[in-house]
Design a protein around this motif. Structure first.
Motif, PDB file in Angstrom:
ATOM      1  N   TYR A 139       0.712  -4.304 -22.935  1.00  0.00           N
ATOM      2  CA  TYR A 139       1.604  -3.873 -21.861  1.00  0.00           C
ATOM      3  C   TYR A 139       2.551  -5.020 -21.548  1.00  0.00           C
ATOM      4  O   TYR A 139       2.117  -6.155 -21.349  1.00  0.00           O
ATOM      5  N   TYR A 140       3.835  -4.722 -21.506  1.00  0.00           N
ATOM      6  CA  TYR A 140       4.872  -5.720 -21.260  1.00  0.00           C
ATOM      7  C   TYR A 140       5.776  -5.168 -20.179  1.00  0.00           C
ATOM      8  O   TYR A 140       6.249  -4.037 -20.272  1.00  0.00           O
ATOM      9  N   SER A 141       6.010  -5.948 -19.146  1.00  0.00           N
ATOM     10  CA  SER A 141       6.829  -5.474 -18.042  1.00  0.00           C
ATOM     11  C   SER A 141       7.951  -6.454 -17.739  1.00  0.00           C
ATOM     12  O   SER A 141       7.753  -7.668 -17.757  1.00  0.00           O
ATOM     13  N   LEU A 142       9.117  -5.927 -17.472  1.00  0.00           N
ATOM     14  CA  LEU A 142      10.279  -6.704 -17.045  1.00  0.00           C
ATOM     15  C   LEU A 142      10.710  -6.168 -15.685  1.00  0.00           C
ATOM     16  O   LEU A 142      11.148  -5.030 -15.586  1.00  0.00           O
ATOM     17  N   ALA A 143      10.533  -6.964 -14.650  1.00  0.00           N
ATOM     18  CA  ALA A 143      10.951  -6.572 -13.307  1.00  0.00           C
ATOM     19  C   ALA A 143      12.030  -7.533 -12.839  1.00  0.00           C
ATOM     20  O   ALA A 143      12.033  -8.706 -13.215  1.00  0.00           O
ATOM     21  N   PRO A 180       0.797  -1.236   0.000  1.00  0.00           N
ATOM     22  CA  PRO A 180       0.000   0.000   0.000  1.00  0.00           C
ATOM     23  C   PRO A 180       0.828   1.283   0.000  1.00  0.00           C
ATOM     24  O   PRO A 180       0.316   2.344  -0.340  1.00  0.00           O
ATOM     25  N   ASP A 181       2.097   1.203   0.342  1.00  0.00           N
ATOM     26  CA  ASP A 181       2.949   2.396   0.319  1.00  0.00           C
ATOM     27  C   ASP A 181       3.796   2.451  -0.951  1.00  0.00           C
ATOM     28  O   ASP A 181       4.768   3.194  -1.029  1.00  0.00           O
ATOM     29  N   GLY A 182       3.418   1.658  -1.962  1.00  0.00           N
ATOM     30  CA  GLY A 182       4.190   1.584  -3.197  1.00  0.00           C
ATOM     31  C   GLY A 182       4.389   2.931  -3.860  1.00  0.00           C
ATOM     32  O   GLY A 182       3.480   3.757  -3.910  1.00  0.00           O
ATOM     33  N   GLN A 183       5.589   3.134  -4.334  1.00  0.00           N
ATOM     34  CA  GLN A 183       5.916   4.365  -5.055  1.00  0.00           C
ATOM     35  C   GLN A 183       6.848   4.009  -6.204  1.00  0.00           C
ATOM     36  O   GLN A 183       7.882   3.369  -6.002  1.00  0.00           O
ATOM     37  N   PHE A 197      10.588   0.617  -8.319  1.00  0.00           N
ATOM     38  CA  PHE A 197       9.433   0.473  -7.436  1.00  0.00           C
ATOM     39  C   PHE A 197       9.941   0.255  -6.018  1.00  0.00           C
ATOM     40  O   PHE A 197      10.758  -0.637  -5.776  1.00  0.00           O
ATOM     41  N   ARG A 198       9.469   1.110  -5.077  1.00  0.00           N
ATOM     42  CA  ARG A 198       9.843   0.989  -3.668  1.00  0.00           C
ATOM     43  C   ARG A 198       8.574   0.806  -2.854  1.00  0.00           C
ATOM     44  O   ARG A 198       7.601   1.525  -3.070  1.00  0.00           O
ATOM     45  N   ALA A 199       8.600  -0.141  -1.919  1.00  0.00           N
ATOM     46  CA  ALA A 199       7.407  -0.406  -1.117  1.00  0.00           C
ATOM     47  C   ALA A 199       7.753  -1.315   0.043  1.00  0.00           C
ATOM     48  O   ALA A 199       8.863  -1.846   0.132  1.00  0.00           O
TER      49      ALA A 199
END
Length: 163
Positions: free
Chosen positions: A141-145, A83-86, A105-107
């Motif tokens: 949408y394509y995401s690489l994490a 919930p605190d994701g930024q 992404f920080r959380a």
């Protein structure tokens, strides 16, 4: 092995593509972590409905069902777990109907996610996303994490594991 390049630049308006992508990404975290009730979930679903095509193709994101509804479910679950994701965007580049971004992404994990219980751990994950926009909506949408770093930070995988 020959290099294969696209025949031409993608179709679409670069500025519109960038605007749609930025508004959607910024809107995802607008309510985190407030308000503390569940009203943000409805706003998240409305945001996805506004900016995503019903048949959006989601790649490399662990959605449980295809299309816009599956993506909305994923984003709500992510918001509940973190919930605190930024997200900080280090780069956003658009060309025609395609946009690419590099982000961090920080959380803090507050509840179960990705089949793992709440760890209470702070995470910082780097990644990249690519999207295609048509008619003012995201159609792909394509995401690489860095999922290995994510798992290490949550204590799911030993810190010594390397790929």
């Amino acid at each position: 092995m020959p290099v294969i390049l696209p025949d031409a630049n993608p179709d679409g308006d670069t500025e519109e593509t960038r605007r749609v992508f930025v508004e959607f990404m910024v809107g995802q975290e607008r309510d985190f972590p407030y308000p503390p009730d569940d009203s943000w979930k409805g706003r998240m679903r409305a945001l996805v409905e506004e900016y995503c095509d019903p048949d959006i193709v989601i790649r490399n994101v662990p959605v449980r069902s295809p299309g816009r509804d599956g993506y909305a479910d994923f984003l709500v679950a992510l918001g509940m777990a973190y919930p605190d994701g930024q997200t900080s965007f280090n780069l956003i580049a658009a060309d025609g109907d395609t946009v690419a971004s590099k982000w961090t992404f920080r959380a803090t994990q507050q509840s179960a996610h990705f089949e793992h219980g709440a760890a209470g751990q702070k995470i910082e994950i780097d990644g990249m996303s690519f999207a295609r926009v048509r008619g003012g909506k995201l159609v792909e949408y394509y995401s690489l994490a860095d999922k290995l770093a994510w798992a290490k930070q949550l204590g799911i995988v030993d810190q010594s594991v390397e790929l």
